[in-house]
Scaffold this motif. Sequence first.
Motif, PDB file in Angstrom:
ATOM      1  N   THR A  29       1.408   3.212   4.633  1.00 36.92           N
ATOM      2  CA  THR A  29       0.540   2.936   3.491  1.00 36.92           C
ATOM      3  C   THR A  29       1.341   2.177   2.446  1.00 36.92           C
ATOM      4  O   THR A  29       2.511   2.474   2.227  1.00 36.92           O
ATOM      5  CB  THR A  29       0.010   4.249   2.884  1.00 36.92           C
ATOM      6  OG1 THR A  29      -0.621   4.992   3.921  1.00 36.92           O
ATOM      7  CG2 THR A  29      -0.980   3.998   1.787  1.00 36.92           C
ATOM      8  N   VAL A  32      -0.910  -1.201  -3.515  1.00 36.82           N
ATOM      9  CA  VAL A  32      -1.340  -2.521  -3.946  1.00 36.82           C
ATOM     10  C   VAL A  32      -1.181  -2.624  -5.453  1.00 36.82           C
ATOM     11  O   VAL A  32      -0.662  -3.605  -5.976  1.00 36.82           O
ATOM     12  CB  VAL A  32      -2.804  -2.793  -3.538  1.00 36.82           C
ATOM     13  CG1 VAL A  32      -3.298  -4.110  -4.106  1.00 36.82           C
ATOM     14  CG2 VAL A  32      -2.940  -2.752  -2.025  1.00 36.82           C
ATOM     15  N   VAL A  40      -4.278   1.968  -6.029  1.00 33.74           N
ATOM     16  CA  VAL A  40      -4.941   1.288  -4.921  1.00 33.74           C
ATOM     17  C   VAL A  40      -3.980   1.285  -3.743  1.00 33.74           C
ATOM     18  O   VAL A  40      -2.852   0.797  -3.849  1.00 33.74           O
ATOM     19  CB  VAL A  40      -5.352  -0.151  -5.290  1.00 33.74           C
ATOM     20  CG1 VAL A  40      -6.029  -0.832  -4.099  1.00 33.74           C
ATOM     21  CG2 VAL A  40      -6.274  -0.151  -6.502  1.00 33.74           C
ATOM     22  N   ASP A  42      -3.255   0.368   0.345  1.00 40.56           N
ATOM     23  CA  ASP A  42      -3.612  -0.502   1.458  1.00 40.56           C
ATOM     24  C   ASP A  42      -3.302   0.229   2.754  1.00 40.56           C
ATOM     25  O   ASP A  42      -2.164   0.644   2.982  1.00 40.56           O
ATOM     26  CB  ASP A  42      -2.802  -1.800   1.370  1.00 40.56           C
ATOM     27  CG  ASP A  42      -3.252  -2.826   2.393  1.00 40.56           C
ATOM     28  OD1 ASP A  42      -3.754  -2.433   3.466  1.00 40.56           O
ATOM     29  OD2 ASP A  42      -3.075  -4.019   2.124  1.00 40.56           O
ATOM     30  N   ASP A  52      -9.888  -1.163   4.429  1.00 38.70           N
ATOM     31  CA  ASP A  52      -8.441  -1.363   4.354  1.00 38.70           C
ATOM     32  C   ASP A  52      -7.835  -0.773   3.095  1.00 38.70           C
ATOM     33  O   ASP A  52      -6.667  -0.415   3.085  1.00 38.70           O
ATOM     34  CB  ASP A  52      -8.095  -2.856   4.397  1.00 38.70           C
ATOM     35  CG  ASP A  52      -8.389  -3.464   5.750  1.00 38.70           C
ATOM     36  OD1 ASP A  52      -8.476  -2.712   6.738  1.00 38.70           O
ATOM     37  OD2 ASP A  52      -8.530  -4.687   5.815  1.00 38.70           O
ATOM     38  N   ARG A  53      -8.613  -0.704   2.032  1.00 39.52           N
ATOM     39  CA  ARG A  53      -8.071  -0.252   0.751  1.00 39.52           C
ATOM     40  C   ARG A  53      -8.898   0.881   0.173  1.00 39.52           C
ATOM     41  O   ARG A  53     -10.121   0.888   0.285  1.00 39.52           O
ATOM     42  CB  ARG A  53      -8.030  -1.408  -0.252  1.00 39.52           C
ATOM     43  CG  ARG A  53      -7.031  -2.463   0.146  1.00 39.52           C
ATOM     44  CD  ARG A  53      -6.877  -3.507  -0.898  1.00 39.52           C
ATOM     45  NE  ARG A  53      -5.830  -4.425  -0.473  1.00 39.52           N
ATOM     46  CZ  ARG A  53      -5.492  -5.505  -1.121  1.00 39.52           C
ATOM     47  NH1 ARG A  53      -6.106  -5.812  -2.246  1.00 39.52           N
ATOM     48  NH2 ARG A  53      -4.531  -6.274  -0.668  1.00 39.52           N
ATOM     49  N   THR A  55      -9.228   3.265  -3.456  1.00 37.45           N
ATOM     50  CA  THR A  55      -8.892   3.438  -4.856  1.00 37.45           C
ATOM     51  C   THR A  55      -8.899   4.924  -5.170  1.00 37.45           C
ATOM     52  O   THR A  55      -9.868   5.627  -4.864  1.00 37.45           O
ATOM     53  CB  THR A  55      -9.911   2.709  -5.752  1.00 37.45           C
ATOM     54  OG1 THR A  55      -9.879   1.318  -5.419  1.00 37.45           O
ATOM     55  CG2 THR A  55      -9.587   2.904  -7.224  1.00 37.45           C
TER      56      THR A  55
END
Length: 94
Positions: A29, A32, A40, A42, A52-53, A55
Amino acid sequence: MAFIVPRIESVQYDGTNGQFIANTFLADTVVVSDDGTTLVLDLQAYPYESVDRYTVRQGEWVIGHAWNGERYRFYSRTPDADYRSQYAELPTSP
């Protein structure tokens, strides 16, 4: 017969531990962005994920599940109230 539960663990994002969550708690992981209120993550290394992401907001819990005896894989993110009503924390084993 043995009583078993899936091995999942959690960590609450407190605004200061985003790198720990991505680099120590979870496997594969990347952070971002982390502004202290929103993290965030990824998850591109997770081929089975449709997103893919993710929050994570300050106060939410990141839940990971054991993966081949290694660090945890991302399982979900859960608001604090939902976490407290849906999960029961077990005592740590020796």
